[in-house]
Design a protein around this motif. Structure first.
Motif, short mmCIF file in Angstrom:
data_model
loop_
_atom_site.label_atom_id
_atom_site.label_comp_id
_atom_site.label_asym_id
_atom_site.label_seq_id
_atom_site.Cartn_x
_atom_site.Cartn_y
_atom_site.Cartn_z
N PRO A 80 12.37 -19.28 -25.58
CA PRO A 80 13.65 -19.39 -25.86
C PRO A 80 14.46 -19.49 -24.57
N GLU A 81 15.57 -19.94 -24.76
CA GLU A 81 16.59 -20.14 -23.53
C GLU A 81 17.46 -18.92 -23.69
N VAL A 82 17.64 -18.22 -24.75
CA VAL A 82 18.63 -16.99 -24.71
C VAL A 82 17.65 -15.98 -25.56
N LEU A 83 17.68 -14.80 -24.91
CA LEU A 83 16.88 -13.50 -25.40
C LEU A 83 18.08 -12.60 -25.90
N LEU A 84 18.37 -12.01 -27.08
CA LEU A 84 19.19 -11.29 -27.63
C LEU A 84 18.42 -9.86 -27.60
N ALA A 85 18.63 -9.00 -26.86
CA ALA A 85 18.46 -7.88 -27.00
C ALA A 85 19.36 -6.53 -27.45
N ASP A 86 19.18 -5.87 -28.59
CA ASP A 86 20.08 -5.08 -29.12
C ASP A 86 19.44 -3.75 -28.78
N GLU A 87 20.26 -2.92 -27.86
CA GLU A 87 19.84 -1.52 -27.84
C GLU A 87 18.35 -1.55 -27.41
N PRO A 88 17.54 -2.27 -26.71
CA PRO A 88 16.32 -2.23 -26.38
C PRO A 88 15.63 -1.16 -25.80
N THR A 89 16.21 -0.41 -25.20
CA THR A 89 15.83 0.95 -24.64
C THR A 89 16.31 2.46 -25.08
N THR A 90 17.04 2.35 -26.34
CA THR A 90 17.51 3.38 -26.88
C THR A 90 16.50 4.71 -27.23
N ALA A 91 15.49 4.17 -27.79
CA ALA A 91 14.39 5.40 -28.09
C ALA A 91 13.47 5.71 -27.10
N LEU A 92 13.80 5.11 -26.00
CA LEU A 92 12.60 5.41 -24.94
C LEU A 92 12.95 6.52 -23.77
N ASP A 93 12.02 7.29 -23.40
CA ASP A 93 12.39 7.98 -22.00
C ASP A 93 12.96 7.39 -20.83
N VAL A 94 13.57 7.98 -19.93
CA VAL A 94 14.13 7.47 -18.65
C VAL A 94 13.39 6.39 -17.90
N THR A 95 11.89 6.90 -17.65
CA THR A 95 10.95 6.14 -16.86
C THR A 95 10.45 4.86 -17.63
N VAL A 96 10.32 5.09 -19.13
CA VAL A 96 9.75 3.75 -19.65
C VAL A 96 10.81 2.80 -19.74
N GLN A 97 12.28 3.27 -19.92
CA GLN A 97 13.60 2.84 -20.11
C GLN A 97 13.82 1.65 -18.92
N ALA A 98 13.57 2.33 -17.62
CA ALA A 98 13.71 1.72 -16.50
C ALA A 98 12.67 0.40 -16.46
N GLY A 99 11.62 0.69 -16.66
CA GLY A 99 10.42 -0.43 -16.73
C GLY A 99 10.95 -1.46 -17.82
N ILE A 100 11.24 -1.14 -18.91
CA ILE A 100 11.63 -2.12 -19.75
C ILE A 100 12.72 -3.17 -19.10
N LEU A 101 13.85 -2.43 -18.64
CA LEU A 101 15.21 -3.00 -18.12
C LEU A 101 14.42 -4.01 -16.87
N LYS A 102 13.56 -3.60 -16.05
CA LYS A 102 13.03 -4.23 -14.86
C LYS A 102 12.44 -5.43 -15.57
N LEU A 103 11.79 -5.39 -16.57
CA LEU A 103 11.06 -6.18 -17.05
C LEU A 103 12.01 -7.52 -17.50
N LEU A 104 13.06 -6.93 -18.39
CA LEU A 104 14.10 -7.92 -18.81
C LEU A 104 14.50 -8.68 -17.71
N ARG A 105 15.00 -8.09 -16.64
CA ARG A 105 15.73 -8.60 -15.43
C ARG A 105 14.72 -9.63 -14.75
N ASP A 106 13.42 -9.33 -14.75
CA ASP A 106 12.44 -10.05 -13.96
C ASP A 106 12.25 -11.39 -15.01
N LEU A 107 12.16 -11.13 -16.31
CA LEU A 107 11.92 -12.34 -17.13
C LEU A 107 13.00 -13.23 -17.12
#
Length: 180
Positions: A80-107
């Motif tokens: 896709p050209e656009v990825l819609l992420a609806d609260e993608p880190t809400t249920a995750l602990d802080v460390t995992v949340q940071a990893g997912i955010l970094k992944l989204l930024r890198d992607l």
């Protein structure tokens, strides 16, 4: 689209490989080995360990962070050209949340992908956003680049949100904040 809860968006009775390759079969016309190879590549991209083995496993056999990475892989399956992420880190602990955010930024950078992140968490927003739209009652009340929004919010609602952050010093006017 990547939903808030990957447990709800991934089918519990289908192996991950089937869920990834179904998208590719329907939308890209990929079949068999080509679809499987692409699925492995996608799982590698989102950093799921042992991607070839992961294809055979079911969603409940993964941690919450790994399930969210699989959901991201599903969302990327058709380039896709656009990825819609609806609260993608809400249920995750802080460390995992940071990893997912970094992944989204890198992607976003690697794939020239626009990521539309829906969140109420200003910390999450500040970690990934380039441009921020603040909404109140279903309407955008302020649109600014991240730095401007934090440094000199223009709308009263934005100032209230920022003032609610722990350690916030947003209690002066935007002009005073800009002078600092």
């Amino acid at each position: 689209m990547v939903f808030q809860d990957p447990s709800a968006s991934l089918h519990p009775q289908l192996p991950v490989g089937r869920q990834l390759t179904d998208h590719m079969r329907v939308h890209l016309g990929l079949k068999g080995a080509a679809a499987r190879e692409r699925a492995v590549e996608l799982l590698q991209t989102v950093q799921v360990p042992n991607p070839a083995e992961a294809l055979k496993r079911y969603p409940h056999q993964f941690s919450g962070g790994q399930r969210q990475r699989i959901a991201i892989a599903c969302a990327l399956a058709c380039d896709p050209e656009v990825l819609l992420a609806d609260e993608p880190t809400t249920a995750l602990d802080v460390t995992v949340q940071a990893g997912i955010l970094k992944l989204l930024r890198d992607l976003a950078i690697e794939r020239n992908l626009a990521v539309l992140l829906v969140t109420h968490d200003l910390g999450v927003m500040s970690a990934i956003a380039d441009t921020v739209a603040v909404m109140k009652d279903g309407r955008i009340v302020e649109l600014a680049d991240r730095e401007t929004l934090f440094r000199a919010p223009q709308h009263e609602y934005t100032r209230m949100l920022l003032a609610a952050l722990p350690g916030s010093r947003i209690d002066e006017s935007p002009e005073e904040a800009a002078d600092e």
